[in-house]
Design a protein around this motif. Sequence first.
Motif, PDB file in Angstrom:
ATOM      1  N   PHE A  63      10.701  -3.389   4.987  1.00  8.95           N
ATOM      2  CA  PHE A  63      11.588  -2.302   5.410  1.00  8.95           C
ATOM      3  C   PHE A  63      12.588  -1.918   4.318  1.00  8.95           C
ATOM      4  CE2 PHE A  63      10.666  -3.402  10.010  1.00  8.95           C
ATOM      5  CZ  PHE A  63       9.867  -2.273  10.187  1.00  8.95           C
ATOM      6  N   ASN A  64      12.900  -2.858   3.448  1.00  7.86           N
ATOM      7  CA  ASN A  64      13.883  -2.566   2.398  1.00  7.86           C
ATOM      8  C   ASN A  64      13.260  -1.965   1.139  1.00  7.86           C
ATOM      9  OD1 ASN A  64      16.714  -3.360   3.211  1.00  7.86           O
ATOM     10  ND2 ASN A  64      15.498  -5.063   3.966  1.00  7.86           N
ATOM     11  N   ILE A  65      11.918  -1.967   1.090  1.00  8.72           N
ATOM     12  CA  ILE A  65      11.260  -1.315  -0.061  1.00  8.72           C
ATOM     13  C   ILE A  65      10.947   0.124   0.354  1.00  8.72           C
ATOM     14  CG2 ILE A  65       9.226  -1.323  -1.553  1.00  8.72           C
ATOM     15  CD1 ILE A  65       9.089  -4.316  -1.224  1.00  8.72           C
ATOM     16  N   ASP A  66      11.841   1.056   0.015  1.00 10.36           N
ATOM     17  CA  ASP A  66      11.556   2.447   0.380  1.00 10.36           C
ATOM     18  C   ASP A  66      11.240   3.309  -0.837  1.00 10.36           C
ATOM     19  OD1 ASP A  66      14.075   2.265  -0.617  1.00 10.36           O
ATOM     20  OD2 ASP A  66      15.108   3.115   1.129  1.00 10.36           O
ATOM     21  N   ASN A  67      11.188   2.644  -2.008  1.00  7.31           N
ATOM     22  CA  ASN A  67      10.853   3.391  -3.229  1.00  7.31           C
ATOM     23  C   ASN A  67       9.337   3.350  -3.424  1.00  7.31           C
ATOM     24  OD1 ASN A  67      10.469   4.296  -5.854  1.00  7.31           O
ATOM     25  ND2 ASN A  67      12.401   3.393  -6.580  1.00  7.31           N
ATOM     26  N   PRO A  68       8.667   4.500  -3.465  1.00  8.28           N
ATOM     27  CA  PRO A  68       7.186   4.512  -3.600  1.00  8.28           C
ATOM     28  C   PRO A  68       6.705   3.953  -4.938  1.00  8.28           C
ATOM     29  CG  PRO A  68       8.074   6.754  -3.672  1.00  8.28           C
ATOM     30  CD  PRO A  68       9.214   5.871  -3.359  1.00  8.28           C
ATOM     31  N   LEU A  69       7.628   3.837  -5.909  1.00  5.80           N
ATOM     32  CA  LEU A  69       7.226   3.287  -7.212  1.00  5.80           C
ATOM     33  C   LEU A  69       7.058   1.765  -7.167  1.00  5.80           C
ATOM     34  CD1 LEU A  69       9.473   5.391  -9.621  1.00  5.80           C
ATOM     35  CD2 LEU A  69       7.013   5.630  -9.232  1.00  5.80           C
ATOM     36  N   ILE A  70       7.665   1.147  -6.182  1.00  2.00           N
ATOM     37  CA  ILE A  70       7.535  -0.313  -6.062  1.00  2.00           C
ATOM     38  C   ILE A  70       6.240  -0.627  -5.322  1.00  2.00           C
ATOM     39  CG2 ILE A  70       8.581  -2.434  -5.130  1.00  2.00           C
ATOM     40  CD1 ILE A  70      11.310  -1.043  -5.367  1.00  2.00           C
ATOM     41  N   PRO A  71       5.350  -1.381  -5.962  1.00  2.00           N
ATOM     42  CA  PRO A  71       4.050  -1.652  -5.309  1.00  2.00           C
ATOM     43  C   PRO A  71       4.221  -2.536  -4.062  1.00  2.00           C
ATOM     44  CG  PRO A  71       4.263  -2.924  -7.328  1.00  2.00           C
ATOM     45  CD  PRO A  71       5.447  -2.019  -7.280  1.00  2.00           C
ATOM     46  N   THR A 165       1.431  -6.221  11.885  1.00  2.98           N
ATOM     47  CA  THR A 165       2.254  -5.023  12.086  1.00  2.98           C
ATOM     48  C   THR A 165       1.750  -3.839  11.246  1.00  2.98           C
ATOM     49  OG1 THR A 165       3.741  -5.766  10.337  1.00  2.98           O
ATOM     50  CG2 THR A 165       4.363  -6.314  12.612  1.00  2.98           C
ATOM     51  N   GLY A 166       0.847  -4.112  10.317  1.00  3.25           N
ATOM     52  CA  GLY A 166       0.310  -3.042   9.479  1.00  3.25           C
ATOM     53  C   GLY A 166       1.276  -2.616   8.387  1.00  3.25           C
ATOM     54  N   LEU A 167       2.325  -3.381   8.142  1.00  7.91           N
ATOM     55  CA  LEU A 167       3.294  -3.009   7.110  1.00  7.91           C
ATOM     56  C   LEU A 167       2.767  -3.278   5.700  1.00  7.91           C
ATOM     57  CD1 LEU A 167       6.526  -4.440   8.801  1.00  7.91           C
ATOM     58  CD2 LEU A 167       5.974  -2.031   8.459  1.00  7.91           C
ATOM     59  N   CYS A 168       1.832  -4.200   5.605  1.00 10.46           N
ATOM     60  CA  CYS A 168       1.341  -4.601   4.280  1.00 10.46           C
ATOM     61  C   CYS A 168      -0.113  -5.060   4.442  1.00 10.46           C
ATOM     62  CB  CYS A 168       2.236  -5.718   3.767  1.00 10.46           C
ATOM     63  SG  CYS A 168       1.694  -6.496   2.259  1.00 10.46           S
ATOM     64  N   SER A 169      -0.977  -4.646   3.548  1.00  9.10           N
ATOM     65  CA  SER A 169      -2.383  -5.049   3.699  1.00  9.10           C
ATOM     66  C   SER A 169      -2.552  -6.497   3.258  1.00  9.10           C
ATOM     67  CB  SER A 169      -3.285  -4.142   2.862  1.00  9.10           C
ATOM     68  OG  SER A 169      -3.121  -4.468   1.505  1.00  9.10           O
ATOM     69  N   SER A 170      -3.599  -7.123   3.784  1.00  7.33           N
ATOM     70  CA  SER A 170      -3.867  -8.520   3.438  1.00  7.33           C
ATOM     71  C   SER A 170      -4.083  -8.677   1.931  1.00  7.33           C
ATOM     72  CB  SER A 170      -5.101  -8.989   4.217  1.00  7.33           C
ATOM     73  OG  SER A 170      -5.432 -10.297   3.849  1.00  7.33           O
ATOM     74  N   ALA A 171      -4.819  -7.730   1.337  1.00  5.53           N
ATOM     75  CA  ALA A 171      -5.130  -7.814  -0.103  1.00  5.53           C
ATOM     76  C   ALA A 171      -3.844  -7.728  -0.924  1.00  5.53           C
ATOM     77  CB  ALA A 171      -6.099  -6.690  -0.484  1.00  5.53           C
ATOM     78  N   ASP A 172      -2.951  -6.776  -0.563  1.00 10.21           N
ATOM     79  CA  ASP A 172      -1.680  -6.630  -1.297  1.00 10.21           C
ATOM     80  C   ASP A 172      -0.841  -7.902  -1.202  1.00 10.21           C
ATOM     81  OD1 ASP A 172      -1.945  -4.116  -2.357  1.00 10.21           O
ATOM     82  OD2 ASP A 172      -1.110  -3.101  -0.592  1.00 10.21           O
ATOM     83  N   PHE A 173      -0.777  -8.424   0.015  1.00 13.19           N
ATOM     84  CA  PHE A 173       0.059  -9.620   0.239  1.00 13.19           C
ATOM     85  C   PHE A 173      -0.471 -10.806  -0.574  1.00 13.19           C
ATOM     86  CE2 PHE A 173       1.814 -13.291   2.351  1.00 13.19           C
ATOM     87  CZ  PHE A 173       3.112 -12.892   2.677  1.00 13.19           C
ATOM     88  N   ILE A 174      -1.815 -10.979  -0.537  1.00 12.15           N
ATOM     89  CA  ILE A 174      -2.398 -12.133  -1.249  1.00 12.15           C
ATOM     90  C   ILE A 174      -2.247 -11.953  -2.762  1.00 12.15           C
ATOM     91  CG2 ILE A 174      -4.603 -13.305  -1.734  1.00 12.15           C
ATOM     92  CD1 ILE A 174      -5.253 -12.820   1.275  1.00 12.15           C
TER      93      ILE A 174
END
Lengths: 246, 250
Positions: A63-71, A165-174
């Motif tokens: 929720f605190n990452i609202d900048n689209p430049l941050i992966p 919650t669908g906030l982050c994909s499994s691949a991105d998180f891993i």
Amino acid sequence: MRILSDIGKYILLLRRVIARPERTHIYKDQVFLEIENLGINSLGIVAIISIFMGAVVTIQTTFNIDNPLIPLYTVGFATRQSVILEFSPTIISLILAGKIGSQIASEIGTMRVTEQIDALEIMGINPASFLILPKIAAAMIINPIVIIISMFLSIFGGWLSGVVTGLCSSADFIYGIQYAFHPYDVMYALIKTIVFAFLITSISGFHGYYTEGGALEVGRSSTRAVVHSSIAIILANLILTQLLLA
Amino acid sequence: MITAKNISKSFNDYLVLDDVSLEFKPGKCNLIIGQSGSGKTVLMKCLVGLLPVDSGEIYFDTRVISKLSFNEMKNIRQDIGMLFQGSALFDSMTVIQNVMFPLTMFSKMSNAEKLDRANFCLKRVNLQNVNKLFPSEISGGMKKRVAIARAISNNPRYLFCDEPNSGLDPKTANVIDILISEITQEYDITTIVNTHDMNSVIEIGDKIAFLNKGKLCWEGDKDEILHSENEILNDFVYSTELTRRLKSHP
């Protein structure tokens, strides 16, 4: 002045605690018993708190990452760093200070007021060493394992909340939890954990050992053990972080 | 022989023992009597080295224990058995583990020998079929007997009993008194008992010392105590209606 006197008494007690045991094999048995009492029996509460804290860290970071430049993999990276560097070693140690600190102080304090410690001394046994040393050794052995389990569960909780919650994909998180990983961070966490384990058990043992009076004083010793252990953990955390990471 | 010479002990300027000198008869039941707060327990704790004395000396035969370090005291402590006021059994151990504990720590016996010895001691105090129970599962009188069994398991030369009858009904208290007396004679132990129970005094007191406000007020045996001229002692001995009636109708 009282604090200086207490520190002096604590150091003198530690000298008695580390004295040579009367029968080494009995102390070994005690250590295994305490590993179960202090470590294995704490796994339930540690697991619940770890999973939920990991989940909350992930959601808040997202929720605190609202900048689209941050992966988005930053979520996994931030969760891993928070958990390994601070949450698992420090927060879980503070929770263990509450659980096992009060257990140790009330157990030894009750033995003091019911003359069981005098009975040990009469038999020619060094009660400080017999009662406190196995607890210190057991916590210093089992707490790092508990903390490693906590790290895995927190990261798992973070992954689960991100995916569900669908906030982050499994691949991105891993990808995030593998990104820029330094094994030294885990070493730093384990060094802190071992120091905290020593502080919790020795301070709680000290308060229990010097309990005077009855049931009311056992309760007070138990409270003091938790408060003083927690303060010692926070101070040691500051010092160790400066020494090991600066 | 255990001898106390000019012992004084105070807590925060409050004098609990004031220049107490006493000799305890070897192989006999020595009783320390006095009101609550007269310093009996503190004297006993000084005698066994649990409390340091402020001044004076305590001799176990020729050894001055008040000058020994913890390690030097260890050897003497293995000759001591003690029965505490609240029994002081280890809550986390069963009855048999409690009795075996001194043997586990200090003897070189095999497990089977330790078990035999512990069972023998329990049998001696007339306790059977309680081996696997925990202290919380047995009565006060049984706890005292387990504590006696634990105290004698290591064949001590000295037995200290702090108020062995406290909290017990008169019949059970008498059983404990007789047990202490029998064990003293059987094993030729020097026994020191703290009590304010006059029945114990008459039942087992080979030598009696009366403490009043931290001072040794009177010494004698169980025959002499009933005919003493000491007013403070008589106030204590005849403080109950029962003893007053016994005095007036012997």
